[in-house]
Design an enzyme around this catalytic site. Sequence first.
Site, PDB file in Angstrom:
ATOM      1  N   TYR A  73       1.094  -1.158   0.229  1.00  0.00           N
ATOM      2  CA  TYR A  73      -0.440   0.095   0.246  1.00  0.00           C
ATOM      3  C   TYR A  73       0.793   1.076   0.032  1.00  0.00           C
ATOM      4  O   TYR A  73       0.525   2.285  -0.373  1.00  0.00           O
ATOM      5  CB  TYR A  73      -1.009   0.095   0.719  1.00  0.00           C
ATOM      6  CG  TYR A  73      -2.180  -1.077   0.982  1.00  0.00           C
ATOM      7  CD1 TYR A  73      -2.922  -0.727  -0.486  1.00  0.00           C
ATOM      8  CD2 TYR A  73      -2.282  -2.511   0.719  1.00  0.00           C
ATOM      9  CE1 TYR A  73      -4.469  -1.404  -0.132  1.00  0.00           C
ATOM     10  CE2 TYR A  73      -2.954  -3.015   0.487  1.00  0.00           C
ATOM     11  CZ  TYR A  73      -4.792  -2.293  -0.119  1.00  0.00           C
ATOM     12  OH  TYR A  73      -5.528  -3.469  -0.254  1.00  0.00           O
ATOM     13  N   HIS A 125     -15.195   1.070  -1.141  1.00  0.00           N
ATOM     14  CA  HIS A 125     -14.347   0.080  -1.184  1.00  0.00           C
ATOM     15  C   HIS A 125     -12.719   1.006  -0.269  1.00  0.00           C
ATOM     16  O   HIS A 125     -11.412   0.918  -0.068  1.00  0.00           O
ATOM     17  CB  HIS A 125     -13.319   0.090  -2.219  1.00  0.00           C
ATOM     18  CG  HIS A 125     -14.202  -1.354  -2.980  1.00  0.00           C
ATOM     19  ND1 HIS A 125     -14.165  -1.991  -5.078  1.00  0.00           N
ATOM     20  CD2 HIS A 125     -15.083  -2.174  -2.186  1.00  0.00           C
ATOM     21  CE1 HIS A 125     -15.135  -2.703  -4.718  1.00  0.00           C
ATOM     22  NE2 HIS A 125     -15.814  -2.762  -3.968  1.00  0.00           N
ATOM     23  N   CYS A 133      -7.279   1.230  13.253  1.00  0.00           N
ATOM     24  CA  CYS A 133      -7.061   0.329  13.495  1.00  0.00           C
ATOM     25  C   CYS A 133      -7.414  -1.703  12.474  1.00  0.00           C
ATOM     26  O   CYS A 133      -8.578  -1.553  12.862  1.00  0.00           O
ATOM     27  CB  CYS A 133      -7.446   0.466  14.872  1.00  0.00           C
ATOM     28  SG  CYS A 133      -6.965  -1.019  16.281  1.00  0.00           S
ATOM     29  N   CYS A 163      -5.182   0.647  21.522  1.00  0.00           N
ATOM     30  CA  CYS A 163      -5.042  -0.101  21.731  1.00  0.00           C
ATOM     31  C   CYS A 163      -3.667  -0.489  21.822  1.00  0.00           C
ATOM     32  O   CYS A 163      -3.329  -1.292  23.173  1.00  0.00           O
ATOM     33  CB  CYS A 163      -5.549  -1.740  21.014  1.00  0.00           C
ATOM     34  SG  CYS A 163      -5.256  -1.778  19.331  1.00  0.00           S
ATOM     35  N   GLY A 201     -15.464   2.488 -16.528  1.00  0.00           N
ATOM     36  CA  GLY A 201     -14.228   2.376 -16.457  1.00  0.00           C
ATOM     37  C   GLY A 201     -14.709   1.353 -14.819  1.00  0.00           C
ATOM     38  O   GLY A 201     -13.324   1.027 -14.622  1.00  0.00           O
TER      39      GLY A 201
HETATM   40  P1  OAD Z   1     -10.868  -3.471 -13.507  1.00  0.00           P
HETATM   41  O1  OAD Z   1      -9.306  -3.615 -13.524  1.00  0.00           O
HETATM   42  O2  OAD Z   1     -11.851  -4.789 -13.083  1.00  0.00           O
HETATM   43  O3  OAD Z   1     -11.449  -3.202 -14.539  1.00  0.00           O
HETATM   44  C1  OAD Z   1     -10.839  -1.653 -15.136  1.00  0.00           C
HETATM   45  C2  OAD Z   1     -11.745  -1.238 -17.039  1.00  0.00           C
HETATM   46  O4  OAD Z   1     -11.932  -0.496 -17.024  1.00  0.00           O
HETATM   47  C3  OAD Z   1     -11.662  -2.791 -17.907  1.00  0.00           C
HETATM   48  O5  OAD Z   1     -13.178  -2.743 -17.901  1.00  0.00           O
HETATM   49  C4  OAD Z   1     -11.214  -1.161 -18.500  1.00  0.00           C
HETATM   50  O6  OAD Z   1     -11.605  -2.094 -20.069  1.00  0.00           O
HETATM   51  C5  OAD Z   1     -11.588   0.051 -18.453  1.00  0.00           C
HETATM   52  N1  OAD Z   1     -10.765   0.990 -19.105  1.00  0.00           N
HETATM   53  C6  OAD Z   1      -9.459   0.376 -18.903  1.00  0.00           C
HETATM   54  N2  OAD Z   1      -9.178   1.898 -19.488  1.00  0.00           N
HETATM   55  C7  OAD Z   1     -10.181   2.235 -19.527  1.00  0.00           C
HETATM   56  C8  OAD Z   1     -10.619   4.177 -19.890  1.00  0.00           C
HETATM   57  N3  OAD Z   1      -9.284   5.040 -20.394  1.00  0.00           N
HETATM   58  N4  OAD Z   1     -11.290   4.584 -19.715  1.00  0.00           N
HETATM   59  C9  OAD Z   1     -12.891   4.157 -19.572  1.00  0.00           C
HETATM   60  N5  OAD Z   1     -12.502   2.736 -19.182  1.00  0.00           N
HETATM   61  C10 OAD Z   1     -10.917   1.617 -18.423  1.00  0.00           C
HETATM   62  O7  OAD Z   1     -11.354  -1.959 -11.999  1.00  0.00           O
HETATM   63  P2  OAD Z   1     -12.433  -2.196 -11.709  1.00  0.00           P
HETATM   64  O8  OAD Z   1     -13.722  -2.514 -12.075  1.00  0.00           O
HETATM   65  O9  OAD Z   1     -12.879  -1.206 -10.734  1.00  0.00           O
HETATM   66  O10 OAD Z   1     -11.439  -3.741  -5.081  1.00  0.00           O
HETATM   67  O11 OAD Z   1     -12.563  -3.307 -10.228  1.00  0.00           O
HETATM   68  C11 OAD Z   1     -13.062  -3.285  -9.564  1.00  0.00           C
HETATM   69  C12 OAD Z   1     -12.902  -3.920  -7.805  1.00  0.00           C
HETATM   70  O12 OAD Z   1     -11.527  -4.922  -8.314  1.00  0.00           O
HETATM   71  C13 OAD Z   1     -11.641  -2.770  -7.314  1.00  0.00           C
HETATM   72  O13 OAD Z   1     -12.196  -1.836  -6.707  1.00  0.00           O
HETATM   73  C14 OAD Z   1     -11.027  -3.678  -6.026  1.00  0.00           C
HETATM   74  C15 OAD Z   1     -10.595  -5.123  -7.517  1.00  0.00           C
HETATM   75  O14 OAD Z   1      -9.805  -5.745  -6.487  1.00  0.00           O
HETATM   76  C16 OAD Z   1     -11.301  -3.501  -4.173  1.00  0.00           C
HETATM   77  O15 OAD Z   1      -9.556  -3.352  -4.320  1.00  0.00           O
HETATM   78  C17 OAD Z   1     -11.810  -4.369  -2.651  1.00  0.00           C
END
Ligand code: OAD
Length: 266
Positions: A73, A125, A133, A163, A201
């Site tokens: 992180y 998220h 903590c 804690c 996205g």
């Molecule tokens: P993903 O990595 O699963 O998907 C990203 C999406 O963005 C894909 O469908 C790409 O095609 C699209 N993409 C790429 N470039 C882009 C652009 N320039 N403009 C628009 N779209 C674009 O990410 P998330 O859907 O956000 O969870 O993933 C969901 C969750 O999975 C995240 O919040 C995270 C991860 O594990 C946690 O950390 C809890």
Amino acid sequence: MSMSPLIPLIERAAAALRDSQRLVVFTGAGVSKESGIPTFRDALEGLWAKYDPQQLATPEAFRQNPKLVWDWYTFRRGLLAGAEPNPGHYALAQFEDRLPQVVVITQNIDGFHQLVGSSDVIELHGNLARNKCFANCQGEPTLVNVDKLAWDKESGPPKCPYCNTAYVRPDVVWYHEMLPEAALKRAIQLSTVADVMLVVGTSGIVYPANQLPVFAKRNGATVIDVNPDVSQISGFADIFIPGPSGEILPQILAAMDADASSGEDV
Ligand code: OAD
């Protein structure tokens, strides 16, 4: 790209948005991709192509190796520190000047929507800028400001100052964890009554966030999906605009303004 085949789609999206009374914008990692922040599921550059989420983004992983998770992180905070919001974030914030109700529901933890002025952002998220903590010893969430703590940064996370037992962890949602209850509840409620849902996205793979566009659609909202690739949402979206959000969203905004000044839409 001047005579883009996307123009009719952008016009349709603009027409739907211009009439919206209750807009929900639902974003994922893709909206920040053009800021230089990697997505999760991109086959080559995505974070989950290079790292195993089970070893980095679960409470079990943190229990087993707090330093590894903390350092990961720290690495992601470094990526964010060198990045800036892009025209897609700015365009979304500007919807608020034109529409009566705009709520942004995001899966992202980068805080970019708020940074550029979106005033009602639901973070499903968590947020990379905060820590808490691991035991939430003072209640959920027990936030900790690590800037005020002195500890050996090479050794991993600091101990919670309340804690003195549990480690401090980022205030983000990991796999196997619940989403923040109030945020999820409000997100579901708003998605259910939205007249337009603009999805930007997200792959639409991660539950339960990925249910929000389904609720919106089921309740009659016009669902718009902006994504260069087909997502889980594109198939049932009313309007799928295949393109990067940093380019498409400003074009939608411009088309809304053009529509408004020319009166009738065709
Ligand atoms: P993903 O990595 O699963 O998907 C990203 C999406 O963005 C894909 O469908 C790409 O095609 C699209 N993409 C790429 N470039 C882009 C652009 N320039 N403009 C628009 N779209 C674009 O990410 P998330 O859907 O956000 O969870 O993933 C969901 C969750 O999975 C995240 O919040 C995270 C991860 O594990 C946690 O950390 C809890």
